[in-house]
Design an enzyme around this catalytic site. Structure first.
Site, PDB file in Angstrom:
ATOM      1  N   SER A   1     -18.567 -10.444 -23.196  1.00  0.00           N
ATOM      2  CA  SER A   1     -18.038 -10.083 -24.523  1.00  0.00           C
ATOM      3  C   SER A   1     -19.148 -10.073 -25.570  1.00  0.00           C
ATOM      4  O   SER A   1     -19.949 -11.009 -25.650  1.00  0.00           O
ATOM      5  CB  SER A   1     -16.966 -11.078 -24.951  1.00  0.00           C
TER       6      SER A   1
ATOM      7  N   HIS B   1     -14.084 -13.073 -31.184  1.00  0.00           N
ATOM      8  CA  HIS B   1     -13.529 -14.150 -30.352  1.00  0.00           C
ATOM      9  C   HIS B   1     -14.624 -14.991 -29.690  1.00  0.00           C
ATOM     10  O   HIS B   1     -14.349 -16.069 -29.162  1.00  0.00           O
ATOM     11  CB  HIS B   1     -12.553 -13.581 -29.288  1.00  0.00           C
TER      12      HIS B   1
ATOM     13  N   ASP C   1     -12.255  -7.306 -34.147  1.00  0.00           N
ATOM     14  CA  ASP C   1     -12.851  -8.215 -33.151  1.00  0.00           C
ATOM     15  C   ASP C   1     -14.377  -8.101 -33.161  1.00  0.00           C
ATOM     16  O   ASP C   1     -15.032  -8.008 -32.119  1.00  0.00           O
ATOM     17  CB  ASP C   1     -12.310  -7.936 -31.744  1.00  0.00           C
TER      18      ASP C   1
END
Length: 615
Positions: A459, A343, A376
């Protein structure tokens, strides 16, 4: 003239001050005392005494004593005593006593009518044979013509006498009057009344002569400026303190002075201290500071872990037609491969731009090698950069709940941010993504839970163990708005999730080697709307066909439509998402033990996981 009572041709020598030869301070024989007499002028035999007598002037048998006699002047048988006699002058049988005679000279006839010399003032030599006083011895010095003390009265040029305050008066300042003295007849040295003094008549009461009221006692009545004092004179009239009293008073003064000095010094010191504390003194403020210390830290400390890991951490800035964002990654090898979240790079799409910034500030462009939304994860690569330091990988299976961990990232684009915490839980099934609505972007992660602060921007960053090895990839947080997606700009509440490094390693290797990742599958379609406990196999597939893939792992193991899978490898599952997470945690080809419930009965099934290509 009648003879004086008690006198026969002789006159006694008088030397008594303040007393007359008659009754003292009284008028006798109906004579009137003159109002101007200083004390009492007495007339004897009906003749009044002359006014102005200094103390008492007595006239005997009709002859008045001369006015102004100094103390007592007595005239006998009709002759007046000379005025001004110093003490007592007595004239006998018509002769005047010499005026100014000192003290007293008495001429009295003897028994034969001859006059014999009387005794003079004590201390005066007298010729007994002739009755004439002999010459006094000559003084040792000439008389003082100036009457200077102690031979005379003070002259106008004499020094002023010392100040002598009056005696202490009774209470309220009222002097106590002296008691009146009793009236007595003059008494000769022999104890008999003086000749010439009137006596009481036999048979007659003794007349009581009222004495005038005594004048108030004055403190200056007996004042003698030249008299010696009992104690040194003082302005207040009190005696000067003794030596012991002065010594004690000096000690008290010293003690009091010391106390006052201590109080004043303490007050001044306190004021100075307060001033210095508030103003910092009179010089420039210089704050204390520790000196230089070694920068070395323990290898397993947060500082030690960060020092070793930061050179391998990078910050990614992504721009594309779908948007832009910031994330974190870490170096996998010396070829420039960098691992991050899918992402993070997703906004770049196929034509976007990815910029990588290293911890030292160097910047390089990067391209996407491969990505997988189901895990992911994504791999990017930088070119033309030397000196890369790969991050060592750990083993997530070795991690235990409670182990310390360190998270590094760029929360809100704050690069190289280091936080620390512990492993809060393991194998926490989570799902992330799902913005597309068809489920194609949903990631299923059997995650490590940590309380190390993780925020948007973290992230793709590494979660490190105590040896600075990667055990997880920070991927998602649970924020206060109940969103598990980091696309929402929410802060950490201590619920962070990381993809186990064992799973990330397999996916990263596949992405680097083939550009795609494979997913382990069992070959069945699940009913995601089932609300019961466990994962139920659907009645048909998404395209309306059979829910089982013909010849797939589930079909070969004997799974049927409608079966409910309740356990995986002995662990209870409660939903279809949990079943997917548990399957994704394995590799294709791994053997998996399931428990299936059919018609109320449980049945164990064993199968080998198949493989499906990722996006």
């Amino acid at each position: 003239m009648s003879p004086v009572p008690g006198v026969s041709r002789e006159v006694a020598s008088a030397g008594v001050a303040d007393a007359s030869s008659g009754a003292g301070d009284a008028s006798v024989d109906a004579a009137d005392a003159s109002a101007a007499a200083a004390r009492t002028s007495v007339g004897v035999g009906g003749v009044a005494a002359a006014a102005g007598g200094a103390n008492t002037s007595v006239g005997v048998e009709g002859v008045a004593a001369a006015a102004g006699a100094a103390y007592t002047s007595v005239g006998v048988e009709g002759e007046a005593a000379a005025a001004g006699a110093a003490y007592t002058s007595v004239g006998v049988k018509g002769e005047d006593a010499p005026a100014g005679a000192a003290h007293a000279t008495v001429e009295a006839p003897d028994v034969d009518g001859e006059a014999t010399p009387a005794a003079a003032v004590p201390g005066t030599p007298v010729d007994v044979a002739g009755g004439v006083p002999v010459d006094r011895p000559k003084p040792l010095h000439d008389p003082d013509p100036y009457s200077t003390p102690p031979y005379g009265q003070p002259g106008p040029w004499a020094p002023a006498p010392p100040v002598q305050l009056p005696a202490t008066l009774p209470a309220h300042g009222t002097p106590s009057p002296a008691p009146p003295a009793a009236v007595q007849a003059p008494v000769a040295p022999s104890g008999h009344p003086v000749h010439g003094a009137p006596g009481p008549t036999p048979g007659e009461p003794t007349p009581v002569v009222p004495s005038p009221a005594a004048p108030p006692a004055s403190p200056w009545q007996n004042y003698d400026p030249w008299a010696a004092t009992a104690a040194p004179l003082h302005q207040t009239g009190a005696a000067v303190a003794s030596r012991e009293q002065r010594r004690k008073r000096g000690i008290r003064v010293l003690v009091l002075g010391a106390v006052v000095l201590a109080l004043v010094t303490g007050g001044i010191g306190g004021a100075v201290g307060v001033y210095l504390e508030r103003t910092g003194g009179v010089t420039d403020v210089e704050l204390p500071q520790a000196g230089q210390e070694s920068k070395e830290r323990a290898a397993d400390s947060v500082a030690g872990i960060a020092a070793r890991a930061l050179p391998s951490v990078v910050t990614l800035h992504v721009k594309g037609s779908a948007g832009e964002g910031t994330g974190t990654g870490f170096v996998l090898d010396g070829l420039g491969h960098i691992l991050t979240n899918n992402h993070v790079v997703e906004p770049a799409g196929s034509s976007g731009e990815i910029s990588v910034t290293f911890s030292g500030g160097e910047t390089a462009k990067a391209t996407v090698v491969g990505h997988d939304s189901g895990y992911d994860l994504a791999v990017v690569k930088v070119s033309g950069v030397g000196g890369l330091k790969p991050m060592p990988l750990g083993n997530s299976d070795n991690v235990q709940v409670g182990d310390p961990v360190v998270a590094i990232g760029a929360p809100f684009d704050l690069a190289n941010t280091v936080t620390s915490g512990i492993i809060s839980a393991k194998e926490r099934p989570i799902t992330a993504g799902g913005e597309k609505g068809d489920g194609s972007d949903v990631s299923y992660v059997d995650a490590l839970q940590t309380d190390a602060p993780i925020n948007p921007g973290n992230s793709g960053g590494p979660l490190l163990d105590s040896k600075a090895r990667v055990v997880g990839i920070n991927s998602a947080i649970r924020s206060a708005d109940s969103s598990s997606d980091q696309s929402h700009q929410a802060g950490s509440i201590g619920l962070g999730f990381a993809i186990p490094v064992n799973q990330a390693k397999r996916v990263a290797e596949e992405l680097i080697n083939t550009g795609r990742a494979t997913h382990p599958v069992i070959g069945v379609t699940l009913d995601m709307n089932y609300t019961g406990d466990g994962a139920r196999v659907g009645a048909k597939s998404n395209d309306g066909g059979s829910p089982l893939t013909r010849g797939g792992p589930g079909d070969r193991a004997g799974i049927r439509a409608g079966d409910v899978i309740t356990e995986v490898d002995g662990q209870r599952i409660h939903s279809g998402e949990e079943l997917i997470v548990k399957i994704r945690a394995h590799r294709p080809g791994d053997r998996l033990a399931l428990t299936v419930e059919r018609d109320g009965k449980e049945k164990p099934i064993t199968l080998v996981l198949g493989s499906a290509s990722g996006d």
